[in-house]
Design an enzyme around this catalytic site. Sequence first.
Site, PDB file in Angstrom:
ATOM      1  N   HIS A   1      -4.297  -5.405 -16.550  1.00 23.31           N
ATOM      2  CA  HIS A   1      -3.774  -5.474 -15.186  1.00 23.31           C
ATOM      3  C   HIS A   1      -2.489  -4.657 -15.163  1.00 23.31           C
ATOM      4  CE1 HIS A   1      -4.028  -7.344 -11.252  1.00 23.31           C
ATOM      5  NE2 HIS A   1      -2.756  -7.686 -11.313  1.00 23.31           N
TER       6      HIS A   1
ATOM      7  N   LYS B   1      -5.552  -4.945  -2.705  1.00 19.87           N
ATOM      8  CA  LYS B   1      -4.180  -4.489  -2.914  1.00 19.87           C
ATOM      9  C   LYS B   1      -4.157  -3.620  -4.157  1.00 19.87           C
ATOM     10  CE  LYS B   1      -0.122  -7.034  -4.388  1.00 19.87           C
ATOM     11  NZ  LYS B   1       0.748  -8.183  -4.085  1.00 19.87           N
TER      12      LYS B   1
ATOM     13  N   LYS C   1      -1.934  -1.682  -7.048  1.00 16.61           N
ATOM     14  CA  LYS C   1      -0.636  -1.653  -7.704  1.00 16.61           C
ATOM     15  C   LYS C   1      -0.322  -0.201  -8.010  1.00 16.61           C
ATOM     16  CE  LYS C   1       0.589  -6.014  -8.360  1.00 16.61           C
ATOM     17  NZ  LYS C   1       1.902  -6.503  -7.897  1.00 16.61           N
TER      18      LYS C   1
ATOM     19  N   ASP D   1       1.111  -2.203  -3.395  1.00 17.94           N
ATOM     20  CA  ASP D   1       2.334  -2.848  -3.866  1.00 17.94           C
ATOM     21  C   ASP D   1       3.012  -1.873  -4.819  1.00 17.94           C
ATOM     22  OD1 ASP D   1       4.363  -4.466  -4.686  1.00 17.94           O
ATOM     23  OD2 ASP D   1       3.088  -6.075  -5.485  1.00 17.94           O
TER      24      ASP D   1
ATOM     25  N   GLU E   1       3.957  -2.945   0.217  1.00 21.43           N
ATOM     26  CA  GLU E   1       4.759  -4.037  -0.344  1.00 21.43           C
ATOM     27  C   GLU E   1       5.876  -3.493  -1.239  1.00 21.43           C
ATOM     28  OE1 GLU E   1       2.307  -7.036  -2.067  1.00 21.43           O
ATOM     29  OE2 GLU E   1       3.942  -7.997  -3.144  1.00 21.43           O
TER      30      GLU E   1
ATOM     31  N   ASP F   1       8.953  -8.545  -1.135  1.00 24.13           N
ATOM     32  CA  ASP F   1       8.464  -9.459  -2.163  1.00 24.13           C
ATOM     33  C   ASP F   1       9.599  -9.770  -3.152  1.00 24.13           C
ATOM     34  OD1 ASP F   1       7.177 -10.934  -4.060  1.00 24.13           O
ATOM     35  OD2 ASP F   1       5.854  -9.346  -4.767  1.00 24.13           O
TER      36      ASP F   1
ATOM     37  N   LYS G   1       6.373 -16.822  -2.033  1.00 27.89           N
ATOM     38  CA  LYS G   1       5.939 -17.262  -3.361  1.00 27.89           C
ATOM     39  C   LYS G   1       6.688 -18.526  -3.713  1.00 27.89           C
ATOM     40  CE  LYS G   1       4.706 -12.763  -5.266  1.00 27.89           C
ATOM     41  NZ  LYS G   1       5.076 -11.695  -6.220  1.00 27.89           N
TER      42      LYS G   1
ATOM     43  N   GLU H   1      -2.937 -13.860  -1.682  1.00 26.56           N
ATOM     44  CA  GLU H   1      -3.463 -13.212  -2.892  1.00 26.56           C
ATOM     45  C   GLU H   1      -3.642 -14.263  -3.988  1.00 26.56           C
ATOM     46  OE1 GLU H   1      -0.515 -10.212  -3.810  1.00 26.56           O
ATOM     47  OE2 GLU H   1       0.931 -11.711  -4.467  1.00 26.56           O
TER      48      GLU H   1
END
Length: 369
Positions: free
Chosen positions: A18, A163, A165, A194, A220, A245, A269, A323
């Site tokens: 990831h 989304k 990255k 993001d 983001e 964020d 969050k 998410e």
Amino acid sequence: MITNIEVILADVPTIRPHKLSVATMQSQTLVLVRVLCADGVEGWGEATTIGGLNYGEESPESVKVNIDTHIAPLLVGMEARQVAKAMAKVRKVIQGNRFAKCAIETALLDAQARRLGVPLSELLGGRVRDALPVAWTLASGDTARDIAEAEQMLELRRHRIFKLKIGARPVAEDVAHVLAIKKALGDSVSVRVDVNQAWSELEAMRGIAALEAGGIDLIEQPTRATSQGGMARLAHRFAVALMADEALQGPQDALAIAQAGGADVFAVKIAQSGGLLPAAQVAAVAQLSGISLYGGTMLEGGIGTAASAQLFSTFGELEFGTELFGPLLLTREVLREPLVYRDFMLQVPDGPGLGVEPDMDKLRELRRR
Ligand SMILES: [Mg+2]
């Protein structure tokens, strides 16, 4: 009475690498907190973080040390039913440590909701929805692989919001990668990015202009969380929605960003806010300021994901969805019954407390010694 607080670290491999602009994750360290009470009720919370110190100030190890050494001794012996009083003591004496505080607050609220026989959402004002839209993050770094993964998710009816990255490669390369994916998936699918703070303001101006023109619908944290003025200038300049964020580390930041016009959307969050109740305050600031809401994740396992879902189910408006896919990124389930993802939505558990039960056998096997 609170009789014991235990912190468990469990290392679980992810289903694929990831890639974030700050780190590439091959595994996730779940940080689970268990609070035992004299009446036999127990509560669970989670303080899992993304990429450890690459992302923020708390690591799994620091959460464990600080709870074991500094927070648990404050709480053991206190009345377990008085969650607000217990958390007021922790917040007065302990600076920072938002993830640790979130896990403790979640566990105390879980225990109290179980005691009362109600879902945790009822202690947070009551739910207005029973299922939450869930985005998937495409972060293999490879365009063809990301498109194939998205098509598979659409076919499984698991996700239709994606989304990406970005931020680790030059702006033009990232933009080409994103727009190739958007073109392949079409207009019925939401594609978002993001940047995880990776761009300078000048890079952001080029990047956002190209992404907006290509139909990307949410950007983001394009620039440094500390540059509130930069985010405000970008939000003013572009029509596409900009989301805060990393800049949102609790209600005080939420108020400052809202006052500065520094975002169109807040990624709420629970751990980054310092707990479920501070996260509810972040959402309240957004709603009072005309800022849209999105339910964020720290890629928690089932405990933290259920806790987030309990809170997000109470938001009056949740325009950009959530998410909450953390458990789906892990190769091992730590709950006795996994969370249910169906028709592009996460079903909010409706049993007492968090509505999920940890599997102690699996945790014994996975926990770090
Ligand atoms: Mg983010």
